[in-house]
Design a protein around this motif. Structure first.
Motif, mmCIF file in Angstrom:
data_model
loop_
_atom_site.group_PDB
_atom_site.id
_atom_site.type_symbol
_atom_site.label_atom_id
_atom_site.label_comp_id
_atom_site.label_asym_id
_atom_site.label_seq_id
_atom_site.Cartn_x
_atom_site.Cartn_y
_atom_site.Cartn_z
ATOM 1 N N UNK A 1 35.925 -50.063 -16.578
ATOM 2 C CA UNK A 1 35.765 -48.614 -16.479
ATOM 3 C C UNK A 1 37.051 -47.942 -16.005
ATOM 4 N N UNK A 2 37.053 -46.641 -16.017
ATOM 5 C CA UNK A 2 38.121 -45.895 -15.353
ATOM 6 C C UNK A 2 37.515 -45.234 -14.123
ATOM 7 N N UNK B 1 36.012 -39.511 -15.088
ATOM 8 C CA UNK B 1 36.066 -40.879 -14.571
ATOM 9 C C UNK B 1 35.099 -40.970 -13.395
ATOM 10 N N UNK B 2 34.857 -42.201 -12.953
ATOM 11 C CA UNK B 2 33.861 -42.412 -11.903
ATOM 12 C C UNK B 2 34.521 -42.384 -10.528
ATOM 13 N N UNK B 3 33.889 -41.678 -9.612
ATOM 14 C CA UNK B 3 34.463 -41.577 -8.270
ATOM 15 C C UNK B 3 34.267 -42.875 -7.514
ATOM 16 N N UNK C 1 45.830 -46.475 -15.199
ATOM 17 C CA UNK C 1 46.190 -46.332 -16.611
ATOM 18 C C UNK C 1 45.586 -47.526 -17.345
ATOM 19 N N UNK C 2 45.259 -47.376 -18.597
ATOM 20 C CA UNK C 2 44.887 -48.573 -19.357
ATOM 21 C C UNK C 2 43.646 -48.434 -20.206
ATOM 22 N N UNK D 1 36.267 -46.763 -24.391
ATOM 23 C CA UNK D 1 35.848 -47.184 -23.053
ATOM 24 C C UNK D 1 36.714 -46.493 -22.004
ATOM 25 N N UNK D 2 36.095 -45.820 -21.050
ATOM 26 C CA UNK D 2 36.845 -45.169 -19.972
ATOM 27 C C UNK D 2 37.694 -44.010 -20.466
ATOM 28 N N UNK D 3 38.646 -43.593 -19.643
ATOM 29 C CA UNK D 3 39.472 -42.436 -19.989
ATOM 30 C C UNK D 3 40.947 -42.757 -19.820
#
Lengths: 770, 200
Positions: free
Chosen positions: A638-639, A671-673, A688-689, A702-704
């Motif tokens: 995740x991000x 994104x998730x806190x 990043x990624x 997937x993710x941001x």
């Protein structure tokens, strides 16, 4: 026949409701029948043995072979050995002969196996059939692909517009770099080098402070103090495998135990490992370094020669940076600055290094120059426990190409928009992913008439290309490597194919090819002479090895070239530890550090950081890397956003709340806190990624991508992207998603559910609980 | 019929039919038993006791006697991995070609092999020796043991199970290669006889 009998017996048994004895009798009968019909023989297919057409001498079923090769990763590289069984790569380990990693290796090297076997690898040249970006392609032969590509070159040449073709690659070196350079000069096209998290500022700082064009080997192993400014060297910075090895010696070596002070505005992996993590206000790292320098110079321990060289004899420049004057500006107390200066002076082998966020502001170059100049104070350049620069490669032309800065890419995009770019060729350069949306590449790409990608998987940029020419992966290809962050002496590492190309079965006209071989074939078709020593890339490489052999020095000595070549491939690397000839006397002048400029007026400083798993996003294709917990948050797949826990409480944000991050240029990601007490209140850390548009089934969607919302702030001097100079605001979206993480995923057991613990209170009222 | 009269009465037509019928049934039953016994015995011995025990036809009639006996080549020259791994392995066609790119012009079988090699097609050899699927036989361990124990060459160990292959023009199975044989030999040589030695 046998299954039929068993079936009949079973059915009969069911119908007749047999007794146990009857059933066993019948089963005995069927077992007898099994023996009886054994003589009918075995299925015909089991009776054939296909003899191989060719079989390597060293292929033994059930026994493994280990082949040495080289894994190049940004500025650095690792020597690896790969376990091969029956012609298939199974496991990666470190090569003990390689001077940088000496037997250790990184998880990213391991994940190269998943690139080799990735289900979304491209197995033949593809030609776009649908709209650009629609992902609709048809398979074509290599012959047709080369035809199409060469006709693009020919038509540009006919109209004299060769410079309207741009080849963008990752920083190439070794013989690949040599082929690329010769191809570019023979065809007259432009060549640009792209890195998502670029090191241009760092390399420029090395040039200005030490007069060198490479990144030194930081001899952390023998250092007594490491002062690190923003460089997450134990996780992602430059050559973490080499530094982690050195760090082990630094901490647990027999001779000493060094002290690590990490100065950073974010709590990184290196900060977590440090003896002391010192928070510094974003963008003031250089000011702090000069302040430390001031306290060192004031101690009177610095020789007059050094002061002469650094300040032209007059160090009054540092008066602006007296600890008491700048303490509140940098966010570090006066006593702490003096204490660090004192430690640096008293330390026998101190190293000051900086990078990462410290070099990613508008004043990045000055920050890094101030930081690295600290090393001159103790004269630890070229010495044990200091900074050791690497001499030039023994073969000319193998050095890493210079990286182009983000501002140069910004002007490339302007050129694209005005129709000045007709052909874009991309090799391991994911511009679509890496360039912020504010650069306008995503819109401009529709103005490029023809885009060619040499990617082996549909990365974000490849999936908008018109022609995809899949290249071999690391394990299927030849190459050499002379790392920019070298070991401090001459070395040339060799990369060899450890397995046959995975898509070899598709035949010569389909499947994947080696990128330099494609360039060489293309130049033959275009009738350009590259002036290389051979028709294939392997010939060029062998010629390089012959040059090393002719030197008659270094770690590999052999009586014949054949013996040299075989030993070289077996060991994977040639070094000459005695070849250290380098001029260490250059001392760059110390300059003042201007104030960093930030884009936006948001509440938080956005600190994107290279993810331990994906680095700059290049490893997001691998499920192993997706599942690797981040060292600080333990989050996976995740991000997430690192936010201070008290600020989170204040904003009523819990872990897993989906947060919208908005930058001043209008960029938004969610994104998730992950509230964390170690995150400073003004800092928002986002890895990043993730956030790939494509890049295979494990990465796509997937993710941001935090890079997408960055502004267009550049380093004033180098034009590098000042990726840490954005101020952003956040808004909770009201949604919640459980953060997939390694730690703490089991809920706490209810404590005292039945309230059996007796509460004892003081006072007159001897209250006893339930 | 009177006493002393040894002439048997001629059976009438009805009786004749009955006897012929009984004879036929008897014959069928007898042949059935013979066939069944052949099957059971073949299966017990692990090889056909009548037809087919001369060994299977191979796609290329490779004469072991020419190579191993007349030319004196060692078994391990072609079956290269027999000393190193579980399987003895059939040689790659490329290995045949090390000699037969020059040797054997005009021979029909060599021509067949060369054309397969040129077309990148493998030779589909027919397996002669086969243990059941649930048995693991590791060549390497057996070769290692017997060469050390009896001080003989690897190629001499082969004949313990495979017979005198160097004198066979066409290879056939000579030993039953049944579990009883394995266990007997293991006992004689103090080798383990746990089930898991071979069944794993």
């Amino acid at each position: 026949m046998l299954p039929l009998i068993v079936l009949l017996v079973t059915i009969k048994g069911l119908l007749m409701a047999l007794t146990r004895r009857q059933f066993l009798t019948l089963m005995g009968g069927s077992a007898g029948a099994a023996v009886f019909f054994q003589a009918c023989g075995v299925p015909e297919k089991e009776l054939f043995i296909d003899s191989p057409i060719e079989m390597p001498e060293d292929l033994v079923t059930g026994l493994d072979n280990w082949y040495a090769t080289t894994f190049k990763e940004g500025m650095s590289s690792q020597g690896i050995i790969v376990r091969i069984m029956e012609g298939r790569a199974k496991k990666v380990e470190g090569n003990t002969d390689h001077p940088l990693n000496r037997g250790t290796h990184s998880s990213s090297a391991e994940s190269m196996l998943q690139l080799l076997y990735h289900p979304d690898r491209i197995d033949a040249p593809l030609l776009r059939t649908g709209q650009r970006g629609s992902g609709e392609y048809k398979e074509i032969s290599w012959e047709e692909a080369i035809d199409r590509l060469s006709s693009q070159f020919t038509s540009l040449e006919q109209s004299g517009e060769q410079d309207k073709a741009v080849l963008v690659t990752d920083p190439v070196n070794g013989h690949l770099g040599m082929v690329v350079k010769k191809f570019v000069s023979a065809t007259g096209i432009r060549h640009m080098t792209y890195e998502v998290l670029e090191h241009t500022t760092l390399i420029k700082a090395m040039d200005e402070v030490f007069g060198q064009d490479n990144i030194p080997d930081f001899d952390i192993d023998n250092a007594s103090l490491v002062l690190s400014f923003g460089a997450d060297f134990l996780s992602t910075w430059v050559s973490p495998t080499r530094y982690s090895r050195g760090y082990g010696e630094f901490r647990q070596g027999h001779e000493h135990r060094g002290k690590l002070i990490h100065i950073d505005s974010r709590f990184s992996t290196t900060a977590a490992n440090a003896d002391e993590w010192v928070y510094v206000n974003p963008g003031t790292e250089g000011v702090l370094a000069l302040s430390i320098m001031k306290s060192i110079v004031d101690s009177g321990q610095v020789s007059q020669d050094v002061i002469e060289a650094l300040f032209d004899g007059n160090s009054s420049l540092l008066d602006l940076y007296k600890p008491e004057l700048i303490a509140s500006f940098v966010g570090v107390s006066e006593s702490k600055i003096k204490e660090i200066g004192d430690l640096f002076v008293k330390s026998e082998h101190p190293i000051a290094l900086g990078g990462g966020t410290a070099g990613a502001y508008t004043n990045g170059l000055q920050n890094l120059k101030a930081i690295y100049s600290l090393n001159h104070l103790k004269g630890n350049v070229g010495h044990k426990g200091g900074l050791v620069f690497t001499p030039n490669s023994p073969i000319e032309g193998l050095e890493t190409t210079n990286t182009n800065s983000a501002s140069e890419f910004k002007s490339l995009i302007d050129n694209i928009s005005t129709g000045e770019i007709k052909l874009l060729l991309l090799k391991d350069a994911d511009l679509y992913y890496g360039l912020p949306d504010s650069f306008g590449f995503k819109e401009a790409l529709f103005d490029i008439p023809f885009i060619v990608s040499f990617s082996n998987m549909k990365d974000d940029t490849a999936s908008i290309a018109d022609l995809i020419l899949p290249q071999n992966t690391l394990f299927e290809d030849w190459g050499t490597d002379v790392p920019l962050a070298g070991p401090g002496y001459q070395s040339v590492a060799f990369q060899q194919p450890v397995v046959r190309p995975f898509f070899e079965s598709r035949g010569d006209n389909l499947g994947t090819k080696s990128f330099p071989d494609v360039l060489m074939t293309l130049s033959q078709v275009l009738n350009k002479n590259l002036d290389l020593s051979g028709d294939t890339f392997l010939d060029v490489l062998k010629d390089g090895a012959r040059q090393l052999f002719d030197l008659k020095r270094g770690t590999i000595q052999a009586s014949s070239f054949q013996e040299f070549w075989m030993t070289l491939l077996a060991r994977g690397v040639w070094c000459d530890v005695n070849e250290k000839s380098i001029n260490n006397s250059y001392v760059g002048k110390v300059e003042t550090v201007p104030e960093a400029k930030f884009e936006g007026d948001g509440r938080f400083n956005l600190v994107p950081f290279a993810s331990a798993a994906f680095y700059d996003g290049r490893y997001a294709f691998a499920p192993w890397m997706q599942a690797m917990p981040d060292p600080i948050s333990t989050a996976t797949w995740q991000t997430w956003i690192e936010i201070n826990h008290k600020i989170a409480d204040e904003l009523n944000i819990k872990e897993g709340d989906v947060i919208e991050v908005r930058s001043s240029n209008g960029g938004v990601i969610t994104a998730l806190a992950m509230p964390n007490p170690a995150t400073p209140p003004n800092i928002l850390g986002i890895p990043v990624g993730q956030g790939h548009r494509d890049g295979g089934r494990y990465a796509a969607g997937r993710g941001s991508n935090v890079l997408s919302i960055l502004g267009t702030n550049f380093d004033d001097k180098t034009g590098a992207l000042a990726w840490a100079s954005n101020k952003v605001n956040i808004t909770p979206t009201g949604e919640w998603i459980r953060v997939p993480k390694f730690e703490n995923s089991v809920p706490d057991f209810p404590r005292d559910e039945h309230q059996q613990i007796v509460e004892i209170s003081t006072g007159n009222n001897n209250h006893v609980g339930h | 019929m009177i006493p002393g009269d040894f002439r048997t009465p001629k059976p009438n037509k009805n009786q004749l039919i009955k006897m012929a019928f009984a004879g036929l049934i008897g014959l069928i039953v007898f042949s059935g038993i013979v066939v069944a016994l052949t099957f059971v015995l073949s299966s017990w011995l692990g090889q056909p006791i009548i037809f087919g025990n001369e060994g299977p036809d191979q796609p290329i009639a490779f004469p072991h006697n020419v190579h191993a006996d007349q030319l004196g080549m060692d078994c391990t020259f072609c079956h290269r991995t027999v000393e190193k791994e579980a399987a003895a392995s059939v040689p790659a066609t490329g290995l045949c070609m090390t000699c037969h790119s020059d040797v054997g012009d005009g021979l029909e079988e060599i021509a067949k092999m060369r054309s397969l090699y040129d077309d990148d097609r493998s030779i589909q050899w027919v397996r002669v020796h086969r243990v059941p699927d649930h048995v693991h036989f590791v060549h390497e361990a057996h070769i290692r043991y017997f060469t050390a124990e009896e001080g003989i060459e690897s190629s001499q160990v082969c004949s313990k199970c495979h017979g005198d292959v160097k004198n066979m023009e066409k290879v056939k199975q000579v030993e039953p290669l049944k579990m009883g044989q394995c266990v007997d030999c293991h006992k004689q040589n103090n080798a383990p006889t746990d089930c898991a030695t071979c069944h794993y």
